[in-house]
Design an enzyme around this catalytic site. Structure first.
Site, PDB file in Angstrom:
ATOM      1  CG  HIS A 191      -1.769  -1.174   1.248  1.00  0.00           C
ATOM      2  ND1 HIS A 191      -3.313  -0.791   0.594  1.00  0.00           N
ATOM      3  CD2 HIS A 191      -1.980  -2.056   1.940  1.00  0.00           C
ATOM      4  CE1 HIS A 191      -3.900  -1.805   0.913  1.00  0.00           C
ATOM      5  NE2 HIS A 191      -3.320  -2.671   1.557  1.00  0.00           N
ATOM      6  CE  LYS A 195      -6.235  14.013  -0.350  1.00  0.00           C
ATOM      7  NZ  LYS A 195      -6.594  12.702  -0.945  1.00  0.00           N
ATOM      8  NE  ARG A 196      -3.338  10.337   9.769  1.00  0.00           N
ATOM      9  CZ  ARG A 196      -2.934   9.236  10.609  1.00  0.00           C
ATOM     10  NH1 ARG A 196      -3.721   8.569  10.873  1.00  0.00           N
ATOM     11  NH2 ARG A 196      -1.896   9.756  11.307  1.00  0.00           N
ATOM     12  CE  LYS A 222      -2.320  11.115   2.541  1.00  0.00           C
ATOM     13  NZ  LYS A 222      -3.007  10.088   1.577  1.00  0.00           N
ATOM     14  CB  THR A 252     -10.224   4.695  -1.259  1.00  0.00           C
ATOM     15  OG1 THR A 252      -9.602   5.144  -0.114  1.00  0.00           O
ATOM     16  CG2 THR A 252      -9.391   3.484  -1.675  1.00  0.00           C
ATOM     17  CE  LYS A 288     -14.078   6.038   0.737  1.00  0.00           C
ATOM     18  NZ  LYS A 288     -13.140   6.103   1.846  1.00  0.00           N
TER      19      LYS A 288
HETATM   20  C1  26V Z   1       2.258   2.128   8.114  1.00  0.00           C
HETATM   21  C2  26V Z   1       2.487   1.966   9.304  1.00  0.00           C
HETATM   22  C3  26V Z   1       3.870   1.964   9.642  1.00  0.00           C
HETATM   23  C4  26V Z   1       4.068   1.167  10.805  1.00  0.00           C
HETATM   24  C5  26V Z   1       3.452   1.723  12.177  1.00  0.00           C
HETATM   25  C6  26V Z   1       1.811   1.911  11.775  1.00  0.00           C
HETATM   26  C7  26V Z   1       1.622   2.167  10.063  1.00  0.00           C
HETATM   27  C8  26V Z   1       0.231   2.079   9.782  1.00  0.00           C
HETATM   28  C9  26V Z   1       0.050   2.342   8.642  1.00  0.00           C
HETATM   29  C10 26V Z   1       1.207   2.374   7.540  1.00  0.00           C
HETATM   30  C11 26V Z   1       0.696   2.195   6.113  1.00  0.00           C
HETATM   31  C12 26V Z   1      -0.015   2.978   5.457  1.00  0.00           C
HETATM   32  C13 26V Z   1      -0.230   2.875   4.213  1.00  0.00           C
HETATM   33  C14 26V Z   1      -1.389   3.617   3.542  1.00  0.00           C
HETATM   34  O1  26V Z   1      -2.285   3.662   4.385  1.00  0.00           O
HETATM   35  N1  26V Z   1      -1.419   3.298   2.276  1.00  0.00           N
HETATM   36  C15 26V Z   1      -2.751   3.728   1.589  1.00  0.00           C
HETATM   37  O2  26V Z   1      -3.639   2.754   1.469  1.00  0.00           O
HETATM   38  C16 26V Z   1      -4.683   2.861   0.518  1.00  0.00           C
HETATM   39  C17 26V Z   1      -5.374   1.684   0.295  1.00  0.00           C
HETATM   40  O3  26V Z   1      -4.458   0.848  -0.495  1.00  0.00           O
HETATM   41  C18 26V Z   1      -4.346   3.910  -0.530  1.00  0.00           C
HETATM   42  O4  26V Z   1      -5.639   4.197  -1.374  1.00  0.00           O
HETATM   43  C19 26V Z   1      -3.533   5.173  -0.203  1.00  0.00           C
HETATM   44  O5  26V Z   1      -2.874   5.712  -1.523  1.00  0.00           O
HETATM   45  C20 26V Z   1      -2.207   4.868   0.482  1.00  0.00           C
HETATM   46  O6  26V Z   1      -1.585   5.714   0.960  1.00  0.00           O
END
Ligand code: 26V
Length: 798
Positions: free
Chosen positions: A354, A535-536, A541, A643, A647
């Site tokens: 992701h 979004k975050r 972004k 995503t 929406k």
């Molecule tokens: C990474 C980490 C690192 C370790 C600690 C906790 C944590 C939590 C989440 C993440 C990864 C986040 C990656 C993410 O959210 N990617 C998003 O995924 C969406 C669904 O596929 C996508 O639409 C977004 O573009 C993408 O940023």
């Protein structure tokens, strides 16, 4: 629902009253909003149980292959309304509650969000659960039952302040605790070599206890289970210590064990090698795998056939310990030869990537990893060794173990039979930039599955005016066959339809205007363009680009440089990771700009900046249907998919965006004339960064950007502390990795195009309606069908 007697308002009424009386112990005159919500939720839950049992029985009876979706995050939001709509009970429930003198909308809005996720990745998992249930794909979601979901956000003097979220303070009526479904999970300790076998003796243990939430699909035809693990102590409360008066020590083991499911990690941007996080990941994954094997062995006996009956999906690398853990269970505990265990595990596992951001990729120090999971460390070494021997051409710098670290991306890749990206562009970048060598060694392993969103929640539920119009125009049934929205296209040329489309959007805009007025004291006109970026908060972004352009627009408005100004409301929403200083600065800047702009009599209704605190799923459901313009402006190559962009499109908001993530596919579907494209491409971004002082060149070429930076630097938005944003301004001038400066002028141009298009009502409504009509591809049903066919090799059980 099959049993019609359960669906009438009178049957609902008697069940609600029964729950109010006997489950909640409340007398009608004393019942609060909360009591009514609980009673109603239990009555709705009762109606899910039957299809849920039926689905489970059917899967057992047919021996159907099951999908297991392992995810550290499920960003669910509210459940009541979604379940009610999927059961087809919304109108009946509204009637029943009205007869009790209760307003269904107030009851629905009383429910706290289940916020067990950070953003896109967690919300995708929730959409997938709903689509798998809708499609009758036998599936279990596995995750953690965090006591505290994503923090709540407040603003103090424009700055983000975090407070703990407390969704379990109230009863959670949707779950069934399953204390009988519990597994002991070990950590640390040592590995003993005995009789030619490795025996792990953990030094610490906790119990993972299951809590099940049924997930009901569209029209109640199928229901799956979301199984969340709560950590419990293995040791009993220490009565002896308690009796000695040592109360704190007596409770210590309990508190320590529970820590594992206490909080969701709120940082999705920077990876920190924290031991607690690794323990959480192992808790979820190990409990899930033990549960999967138990269920398998209840029906079959030969573990070599596991891949015929079981597909396990790893949502990012967070559950990547599944590879070694499944090998350990098969080999150490069930006696399967090592290599066969490895290949069996591999044939079950899929891995979804992701993010390409290097700082978000998980890598554990071998010291930490080996300390917390000593047996898994040995297994990882063997996997890496095996992979090296199997692939003689593997370059020396490729592998799982490098520089005293365990690279979870490589581990997940090697242990999976399919690896997928989440949009066409992203999947290509995964091949080209993230795993080029592994891709060359395993051609065909990387596939694409472009994300999607569930149209039940994001259109049918969140946007009643528009979904009503859609059903009136093309008939019922589009909710589960979203390509049918294409049927709207012939009506777009029809003035009557366009007026109705416009009127639906207006209803949502009026509702949001009223909410903004009541809750934030800002008066906005629904005649304005509702321009939304939610979004975050992250540098890539580029909320910064958006606010800089807002300032440029404001500056032009007040100096009379715009002949026929179109009113705009700029809406921002989103949280920053608590430790992400730059993101927090950007939040403060947006709030400071809002203060100045919103109180400027010169611009008045022509420009407002609104940033409601604590953006979450429920706020998205309110804002997205009211949006005219969808801001998807990430630096090209950085947003894996997005995503939210889908929406907005579904809800009839054209995109202003870069060629990034799924924007590329949105543009393809909707056509360039219905999309405001700007900015560098992913390839141009790489080239631009090589240019020395590209920031300076870009800024010097844009008088507007110079003026904006000058105003910020002079403290125009922070008069009490003029130097507040020197860091941000300096960053744009000298360390602009995300190319805000390079894309500014083109973004400003595209925003001008938006103004022009919006001023032409007819043209705008046409564009908006075509966005809805052409959004069918972005249903998560299409995505799940893709996974079922290309990744899981599983069919529908319906
Ligand atoms: C990474 C980490 C690192 C370790 C600690 C906790 C944590 C939590 C989440 C993440 C990864 C986040 C990656 C993410 O959210 N990617 C998003 O995924 C969406 C669904 O596929 C996508 O639409 C977004 O573009 C993408 O940023």
């Amino acid at each position: 629902m099959t049993d019609l007697s359960l669906t009438t308002p009178s049957a609902l009424k008697s069940d609600i009253l029964r729950h109010l009386t006997f489950t909640l112990g409340k007398d009608r005159p004393n019942a609060s909003l909360y009591d009514w919500r609980m009673a109603l939720s239990y009555a709705i839950r009762d109606r899910i149980v039957e299809p849920w049992f039926a689905s489970t029985r059917r899967t057992w009876a047919t021996g159907h292959k099951r999908v297991y979706y392992l995810s550290m995050e499920f960003l669910i939001g509210r459940i009541l309304e979604d379940a009610t709509i999927n059961l087809g009970l919304y109108d009946a429930v509204g009637e029943a509650m009205a007869e009790f003198g209760q307003d269904l909308r107030l009851i629905i809005e009383d429910e706290p969000d289940a916020a067990l996720g950070n953003g896109g990745l967690g919300r995708l998992a929730a959409c997938f659960m709903e689509s798998m249930a809708t499609l009758g794909c036998p599936a279990y979601g596995y995750g953690i039952r965090y006591e505290h979901g994503l923090f709540r956000q407040r603003f103090e003097g424009g700055r983000q302040v975090e407070t703990p979220e407390d969704w379990l303070k109230q009863a959670h009526p949707w779950e069934f605790p399953r204390p009988e479904s519990a597994y002991t999970i070990g950590f640390k300790g040592h590995v003993e070599h005995r009789d030619g076998k490795e025996v792990w003796h953990p030094a610490e243990t906790v119990i993972a206890e299951a809590h099940d939430t049924p997930v009901i699909g569209w029209q109640g035809k199928w229901a799956n289970t979301l199984r969340l693990w709560a950590a419990k102590p293995t040791t009993q409360f220490d009565l002896e210590r308690f009796n000695r008066g040592d109360y704190a020590a007596a409770a210590e083991p309990e508190a320590l064990a529970r820590t594992l499911s206490r909080v969701l990690y709120p940082d999705d941007t920077t990876y920190q090698g924290k031991e607690l996080r690794l323990k959480q990941e192992f808790l979820m994954t190990s409990a899930a795998l033990k549960d999967i094997l138990r269920r398998y062995l209840a029906a079959w006996s030969d573990l070599r056939d596991l891949p015929r009956h079981v597909a396990i999906q790893m949502n990012d690398t967070h559950p990547a310990i599944a590879g070694p853990e499944l090998i350990r269970l098969l080999h150490d505990e069930h006696g399967m030869p090592f290599e066969q265990s490895l290949k069996t595990a591999q044939a079950c596992l899929g891995y979804t990537n992701h993010t390409l951001l290097p700082e978000a990729l998980e890598r554990w120090a071998t010291f930490t990893f080996g300390n917390v999971l000593p047996r898994h460390m040995q297994i990882v070494e063997r996997i890496d060794q095996w992979h090296k021997e199997e692939n003689h051409s593997r370059p020396h710098y490729v592998g799982i173990l490098k520089h005293h670290e365990v690279r979870m991306g490589e581990l997940a890749f090697i242990m999976a039979n399919k690896v997928n990206g989440v949009s066409a562009l992203h999947s290509e970048l995964v091949k080209k930039n993230l795993f080029p060598e592994l891709n060359a060694l395993h051609p065909g392993r990387i596939v694409n599955q472009t994300n999607g969103v569930t149209p039940r929640r994001w259109l049918r539920m969140a946007n009643r005016p528009l979904s009503g119009l859609i059903t009136e125009t093309i008939g019922a049934g589009w909710e589960s066959d979203l390509d049918r929205l294409k049927g709207l296209e012939p009506h777009v040329g029809d003035k009557g339809f366009r007026d109705a489309f416009d009127a639906a959007k207006r209803i949502n805009k009026v509702a949001v205007s009223n909410w903004i007025g009541a809750d934030f004291g800002i008066k906005v006109t629904p005649d304005a363009i509702f321009d939304v970026q939610v979004k975050r908060i992250h540098e890539y972004k580029r909320q910064l680009l958006n606010i800089l352009e807002t300032i440029a627009h404001w500056h032009k408005l007040r100096s009379g440089q715009i002949a026929d100004p179109v009113p705009r409301v700029k809406i921002f929403g989103g949280k920053a990771a608590p430790g992400y200083a730059v993101a927090k600065e950007i939040i403060r800047l947006i709030n400071d700009v809002a203060q100045i702009v919103n109180n400027d009599p010169k611009t008045g209704d022509l420009l407002k900046v609104v940033y409601p605190a604590n953006y979450n799923v429920s706020m998205a459901e309110r804002l997205i249907p009211a949006a005219d313009l969808s801001e998807q402006i990430s630096t090209a190559g950085k947003e894996a998919s997005g995503t939210g962009n889908m929406k907005f499109m579904m809800n009839g908001a054209p995109t202003i965006g870069t060629l990034d993530g799924a924007n590329v596919e949105i543009l393809e579907e909707v056509g360039a004339e219905n999309f405001f494209l700007f900015g560098l491409t992913a390839e141009e971004v790489i080239e631009r960064r090589k240019m020395p002082e590209h920031e300076k060149a870009a800024i010097e070429a844009s008088q507007e950007l110079q003026d904006v930076l000058q105003m910020i630097a002079e403290g125009r938005f922070s008069p009490d502390e003029p130097g507040r944003y020197h860091g941000i301004v300096h960053g744009v001038w000298h360390h602009d990795y995300f190319l805000v400066s390079s894309d500014f002028a083109d973004f400003h141009r595209a925003q001008g195009e938006v103004d022009l298009a919006f001023a032409d009502r007819d043209r705008w409504v046409r564009m908006a309606a075509l966005n809805t009509a052409r959004s069918g591809f972005f249903s998560s049903d299409r995505t799940i069908r893709g996974y079922m066919k290309d990744v899981w090799d599983v069919t529908s059980a319906l």
